[in-house]
Structure formats: C-alpha cells, structure tokens
Design a protein around this motif. Sequence first.
Motif, mmCIF file in Angstrom:
data_model
loop_
_atom_site.group_PDB
_atom_site.id
_atom_site.type_symbol
_atom_site.label_atom_id
_atom_site.label_comp_id
_atom_site.label_asym_id
_atom_site.label_seq_id
_atom_site.Cartn_x
_atom_site.Cartn_y
_atom_site.Cartn_z
ATOM 1 N N TRP A 260 -2.505 -3.096 3.747
ATOM 2 C CA TRP A 260 -1.391 -3.474 2.876
ATOM 3 C C TRP A 260 -0.113 -2.809 3.394
ATOM 4 O O TRP A 260 0.216 -1.700 3.042
ATOM 5 C CB TRP A 260 -1.645 -3.084 1.425
ATOM 6 N N LYS A 261 0.559 -3.553 4.264
ATOM 7 C CA LYS A 261 1.830 -3.080 4.823
ATOM 8 C C LYS A 261 2.932 -3.504 3.864
ATOM 9 O O LYS A 261 3.214 -4.688 3.719
ATOM 10 C CB LYS A 261 2.046 -3.699 6.201
ATOM 11 N N GLU A 289 -3.632 -7.391 4.224
ATOM 12 C CA GLU A 289 -3.928 -8.554 5.073
ATOM 13 C C GLU A 289 -5.424 -8.806 5.146
ATOM 14 O O GLU A 289 -5.875 -9.948 5.232
ATOM 15 C CB GLU A 289 -3.366 -8.323 6.485
ATOM 16 N N ARG A 292 -7.471 -8.884 -0.632
ATOM 17 C CA ARG A 292 -6.543 -8.799 -1.770
ATOM 18 C C ARG A 292 -7.320 -8.822 -3.068
ATOM 19 O O ARG A 292 -8.259 -9.609 -3.205
ATOM 20 C CB ARG A 292 -5.570 -9.977 -1.761
#
Lengths: 402, 174
Positions: A260-261, A289, A292
């Motif tokens: 999770w950027k 990515e 989720r």
Amino acid sequence: MIRTAAVAAIALFLQGAANAQMSHHHASEAACDTTELRCATKVTPAFAPDGTLWLAWMAGGRISVARSRDHGKTFSTPVAVFDQPLKLDWGPDARPSMIVDRQNRIAIAFSIFRDKNFNGEVLYTHSVDEGRSFNKPAPITPGTESQRFVQLALDGDGSVFAAWIDKRNRVRASADNQSYNGAALFFAWSKDGGGTYSETRLVKDNTCECCRIAVAFAGSGRPAVLFRNIFPGSVRDHAIVTFGDPTAPGEIHRVSHDGWKTDACPHQGPSLAISPKGTYHAVWFTSGEARRGLFHARSTDGGQTFSEPMAIGRPDRNASRPYVLANGSGATIVWKEFDGEKTTVKLIRSGDDGKSWSQPRDIAATTDASDHPLLVGNGSEVFLSWMTKADGYHITQIKDAP
Amino acid sequence: MRRLSLVAFVLVCAFLPQGLAAQDPLRAFQRGSWQAILNAHAGRPMMVNFWGVTCGPCKVELPLLGKFVTDNPGVDVVTVNADLVPNAREAALSMLRKAGLSSTENWTFSDGFVERLRYEIDPAWQGDIPRTMLIARDGKITTIEGIVELSKVREWFASQAIETSPESTLQTHD
C-alpha cells in the motif's frame, strides 16, 4: 394582522431552531451532547481480574468511567476522570485506553488536541480507590510534539506497558532540514499501576502517524506491538516488534507485503492477539497493490514470520475495523460491514488457533453511526463491546463454541 | 394588499434556507448529494477532490488544485471536505480561500453516519484522503488515492475532448 404575522414569524423561528437542533445531532456521531454513556462516541471496555467489567468512554468532552458487576446489565454512577471539558482527540482510531490490575487500580491514558493544528498530547490518569476519584491527567512524556494513539497493556507481573505514536523526531529532522516520513513508536513502563511512568524510549522511527497500534504480551516483560509501518517508497504495510525484555525492543518484522503505497492517512490501525499457545494473530486493513480489504495472518514463531494473509469480509460492503481476541476458548475476529442502509458486526471463530475459521455470522447491527466493534475477554469468556448512536451501548457475550 | 404582502413575506421566509443553500460556499453533503452532483455535471468531465483540514497531504495538494482551477476556468472541479475528524466550517472555508478555491463548487460532509455517505460514493472507500475521482463524460470513474498528479489530470481532461472555447481550453503549461 400584526398578530398573525408575529405568530407566523415565531413559528418559523421555532421551526428553524428545531431544524438546527435536529441537524446538529444528525451531523454528529453522538446521540446527545452530555456525558452519559448513551451520548458516547467511543467506549473502551476492560475486565478487572476480579471479573468486574469497567468502561471508559468519551462523551460531552469528558472521559467518564463506570463499572458493572453483572456483565453490563447495570452500571455504577459514572465518574469523570477530570472535572473540566477536554479537547479530546476524536480521530477515528483514537480512544481512551484502560487497564485494571489485581489491586483494582485503574490506569487510563488518552490523547487531547493540544493546538488548532490537531497536534496531540498523551495524558494519563489513575485511580487507587476503585474508580471513585482520579488523579489530574498529566502528560505521559515531557515532549511537546504531537503524540497520539496511546495503548496500555497489563503485564502478568502487574507492570503497565504504554506505547504511542510520537512526532518528536520528525520535528527534530525538520529543524535539521531533513525529510522524515510519518512519526515514531515510543514506549514507557509503569511499575505502580499507572501512577507514574518511566522515561520514554524509542522503538522505531517512520511509522504511520494516523493509525491506532495494537499491543499483546508474548510473555512477562515481553510486549509485542503491531503497527502500520512506513517502508521505503512510502509503503504503509504492517510490521511487528516483540520485546526481548522490558527495555529491549526486538527486531522489526514485516507482517505482510500488501504494497500500500500512499501518502494519504489511512486512519485505520491493526489489532493483535497472542493465544495461550503463543500463536500471534494479526488483523488489519490495507488498500495495497497485492491485496485490498481486511486480512488475518498468524505466526507460530514469535512474530518472525506470518502465514499467507487470509481475506476477511466483503470489500464491496466496506468491511472495516477488524479486531481479534484469543483466549482459552479459541480465537475470535469481529469487523464491521455496511450494506448501504445498516452496519453489521460480523464474527468468525477458530477452535484450532487460527488454522481454520467458521463462516461469518451477524452478531449485531445498527442503522446509524457506530464505534469500532471491540472484543473483551474474561478468562475463557468473550464479549462484543460496541457503541452505537441509535441503539446505545452493547456488551454481548459470544456464547457458542467456535 | 397587506394580506398579500404578509403571505409573500411568510413564503419567502419559508423558502429562504433552501435559496441560501444554493449559494452556500460550503454546501452540506448529505444522503443523496453524491447523485445530485453526478446529475448536475452529467455529460461533462469532472474532477472531484476529497480533502480535509486535518489531512497533511491535503495541505500540499489543495493550493496546487487552486492553481489548476485558475489556469483551467472551463473545467468542472468539485471539492468535498470528507475529513475523518469533524472540521469547523470556518477552518474549512479558510483553507479553501487560501488555496484559491473559494469560487469552486465546495461541499462538506454533514451527516454523522459517514459510512453511508462514503458508501454512496464508493462502497470500498474507507475514508482515506486525499482522494480524487475523475468522472468521464460517459460516467466512467477513475479514482486516484493520495496527492493527484495534475499533469495527468490535464491529460485526462484533454482526452475527454472538452469544448474548446477560449475560456475552456485546457492549459498545457505548468
């Protein structure tokens, strides 16, 4: 004619006032503005070793405390921990943290907003007369930078461990014209039931500054802290640290590679439980990515490595706020889902320390704003603790076996 | 005549709040507001930015958004204050003003049941901000988490073949 006009004007004024009142409570997460439990937005439960259920809640700008000797059917007259209103930190993951020890000493810590920029300050207070009175809240650390998301945990030997998110090193870095991501994880101990705390020490720099943290004990003097870390590249995935002894934070281990950027604030921290067999259970939210939604992973090697994350709940139903508890009766996870009209608390249980889980079932629901669902244990019993705006406070025993 | 005047006065008073609401620089975002925004801009490409006073990245992003609006006066830009900590109205308006967004179509979450508001916008959205939605002429939504790259937004608006009057032509310079 004039009288008719006056009546019409008064009627309009009263209608306006009534609409404003309704609108105020409509826009608020609270059902009312006073300090009673029914007006609370955040409620934190804790069982004392003698089986008494204690609640600490945020309502009407105060933190109030009451106890129940009948598992929540009736409560004592509430006591405010401080007789003046406080600018309480009302962020989604903020709440008072409370423990009650064998001597019925009550330790509470919480954060307030110290300025208009929403910088926080962690305060603590305690009671040595079974909740009849509390010391004036005092800063847990002398730092003047933002501190939030304090979590207290009671060690088996009676010590109180406190951990929180602190921006002091960010401010120092900024003063030196150096970049600094997020905040840092700090800790302190109390050896007198929360009356005083030791010098503050650093666990790790560059952690998420806007998410709750979770604490559980791997053994006496060995707290484990699960937190949303900031990995290189602004990746806000979860990490865990287990102390080797009370003063020595251990190595930091990554719980999962969600990827999770983000430079946004997730405002959604994890939950952690360690079972009697020593299995770590971590639950968290990510929008990474790789995956989720909500996830659970377990570790059987003291938090060094974790299993492949298991998805929980329905992402299309806004699954959120997971919480895990593990005790002699098994492991339990709750979370919230929303279907467009009502929020439902879902539950799964495991009787084999997290290797397999039951099908989700609904255990509570409401049609307006609600607090995070929490689990609280009393020996082998497990209870759901949930504050709702429309239906008040729930404390519900989860009776059936996993 | 006096009776008519009185009736007119009472009627004006009765409908004044709604009339004022349409001019509100910070409109109340409640149940149904999202669909109302979509309907009002239907057929036109639109950027919706979700922000908050307590959101650090938003403090960086909002002035950039203000410059974008100034440079591109013909495009549809909407802001929605969706802070997870309730914001004081004046604090929100002040931040919009400083960012040059006073004249933009600005909304603010005005319902304590925020899960319902967010669900209407995106059932998977947990409330993290900043967040930007690009809504195409055909209704297709592209969601951007975190600070938006406005150069990509310019490209997106250009790809939407917006009418090219002098006032609405997209600027290509920074």
